[in-house]
Motif scaffolding. Structure first.
Motif, short mmCIF file in Angstrom:
data_model
loop_
_atom_site.label_atom_id
_atom_site.label_comp_id
_atom_site.label_asym_id
_atom_site.label_seq_id
_atom_site.Cartn_x
_atom_site.Cartn_y
_atom_site.Cartn_z
N THR A 34 -7.36 -3.18 -5.50
CA THR A 34 -6.17 -2.56 -5.32
C THR A 34 -5.68 -2.82 -3.92
O THR A 34 -4.40 -2.80 -3.57
CB THR A 34 -6.02 -0.99 -5.74
N ARG A 39 -1.79 -5.48 0.29
CA ARG A 39 -1.81 -6.71 1.20
C ARG A 39 -0.49 -7.43 1.01
O ARG A 39 -0.01 -8.18 1.63
CB ARG A 39 -2.96 -7.31 0.96
N SER A 84 -2.27 -1.56 5.96
CA SER A 84 -2.55 -0.03 6.29
C SER A 84 -1.30 0.70 6.56
O SER A 84 -1.34 1.85 6.78
CB SER A 84 -3.72 0.21 7.04
N ALA A 87 0.60 1.08 3.56
CA ALA A 87 0.10 1.91 2.70
C ALA A 87 0.16 3.58 2.83
O ALA A 87 -0.06 4.23 2.12
CB ALA A 87 -1.25 1.67 2.56
N ARG A 93 3.20 3.75 -2.05
CA ARG A 93 2.30 4.19 -2.92
C ARG A 93 2.83 4.57 -4.39
O ARG A 93 2.10 4.39 -5.29
CB ARG A 93 1.37 5.63 -2.31
N ARG A 115 -8.89 2.79 -2.31
CA ARG A 115 -9.06 4.10 -1.28
C ARG A 115 -8.97 5.39 -2.08
O ARG A 115 -9.47 6.26 -1.70
CB ARG A 115 -8.17 4.04 -0.17
N ASP A 116 -8.14 5.47 -2.98
CA ASP A 116 -7.51 6.54 -3.60
C ASP A 116 -7.66 6.57 -5.25
O ASP A 116 -7.18 7.10 -5.98
CB ASP A 116 -6.31 6.82 -3.39
N ARG A 165 -8.15 1.13 11.46
CA ARG A 165 -7.91 1.28 10.03
C ARG A 165 -8.49 2.40 9.45
O ARG A 165 -7.93 3.10 8.57
CB ARG A 165 -8.60 0.12 9.17
N ASP A 169 -6.35 5.01 7.53
CA ASP A 169 -6.34 5.46 6.12
C ASP A 169 -6.91 6.79 5.91
O ASP A 169 -6.72 7.24 4.82
CB ASP A 169 -7.73 4.58 5.62
N ARG A 172 -3.82 9.77 7.38
CA ARG A 172 -2.41 9.85 6.70
C ARG A 172 -2.36 10.66 5.79
O ARG A 172 -3.39 11.32 5.10
CB ARG A 172 -2.18 8.49 6.14
O1 C5P Z 1 -9.28 -2.89 0.92
P1 C5P Z 1 -8.53 -3.51 1.77
O2 C5P Z 1 -8.99 -3.68 3.21
O3 C5P Z 1 -7.84 -4.92 1.10
O4 C5P Z 1 -7.08 -2.81 1.82
C1 C5P Z 1 -5.85 -2.77 2.62
C2 C5P Z 1 -5.32 -1.54 2.98
O5 C5P Z 1 -4.71 -1.21 2.08
C3 C5P Z 1 -6.46 -0.32 3.35
O6 C5P Z 1 -6.80 -0.54 4.70
C4 C5P Z 1 -5.49 0.71 3.17
O7 C5P Z 1 -4.70 1.24 4.07
C5 C5P Z 1 -4.65 0.32 2.00
N1 C5P Z 1 -5.08 0.52 0.74
C6 C5P Z 1 -4.73 1.95 0.24
N2 C5P Z 1 -5.22 2.25 -1.05
C7 C5P Z 1 -5.95 1.46 -1.96
C8 C5P Z 1 -6.20 0.22 -1.47
C9 C5P Z 1 -5.91 -0.21 -0.20
O8 C5P Z 1 -4.32 2.60 1.06
N3 C5P Z 1 -6.13 2.08 -3.23
#
Ligand code: C5P
Length: 208
Positions: A34, A39, A84, A87, A93, A115-116, A165, A169, A172
């Protein structure tokens, strides 16, 4: 038997992505990274001129589809940091929620990492893992990955990026990075990928 949904959350470079891919292959179910969604939204905003326009980032999230995302192109440190930022916006979201839940609802089950996933997207997942490692070990792994792809990087810069990050993350208001109360914690600090995979499969087996 359906594998059900396996939710895998954790901070940047904790090893959750590699584990999620391996676990999905072991169960023969689809996997969604996700982070790639956030990204992709960030990359579209950067291409359109920057991250400041919140409405444009929400529109980009609404237009996104899970297919056709270019994982390689989206893996840069710059896009990770920008992801981030977008996000943290509740509208972004919310716009990505249905897409993720539809993916999770596939009849045979699915693995999602992010993350969630265990806290917000799939609170009823059959198994939840929270994958962690120290910032220093995560920085070392991410550095090796970047250098392996020929990207310029230094340990200090990567560690600073990981700390920034993590703080963004976790700090927030909208769906912060949190271990779900019913998630199983897997600390990969002292584990290589094979040992981490074995430990993850044992935790999931104990859950099912
Ligand atoms: O996992 P990855 O480093 O590719 O994620 C990039 C950014 O996307 C994370 O730093 C986070 O802020 C956000 N993200 C998120 N919720 C998710 C996956 C990623 O907020 N489920």
């Amino acid at each position: 038997m359906s594998a059900g949904v396996i939710a895998i959350d954790g901070p940047a470079a904790s090893g959750k992505g590699t584990l999620a891919r391996r676990i999905a292959a072991a169960f023969g179910v689809p996997h969604l990274d996700t982070g790639l969604l956030y990204r992709a939204v960030a990359a579209r905003c950067l291409a359109a001129g920057g991250l400041d326009d919140e409405a444009a980032s929400i529109a980009a999230a609404r237009a996104l589809e899970v297919t056709g995302l270019d994982a390689e192109a989206l893996r840069s440190a710059e896009i990770g940091a920008a992801a981030s930022v977008v996000a943290a916006r509740p509208g972004v979201r919310a716009a990505l929620m249905d897409l993720q839940r539809r993916f999770a609802a596939q009849p045979g089950g699915a693995v999602l990492d992010g993350r969630d996933i265990g806290t917000v997207i799939c609170p009823d997942a059959a198994a939840k893992l929270f994958v962690t490692a120290t910032p220093e070990v995560r920085a070392r792994r991410r550095l090796n990955e970047l250098l392996g792809r020929g990207a310029p990087a230094t340990y200090d810069a990567v560690l600073a990026d990981i700390r920034t990050r993590d703080a963004r993350d976790s700090g927030r208001a909208a769906a912060p990075l949190l271990q779900a109360p019913d998630a199983l914690r897997l600390d990969t600090t002292d584990l290589d990928i094979e040992a981490a995979f074995a430990a993850a499969m044992a935790l999931i087996a104990g859950k099912r």
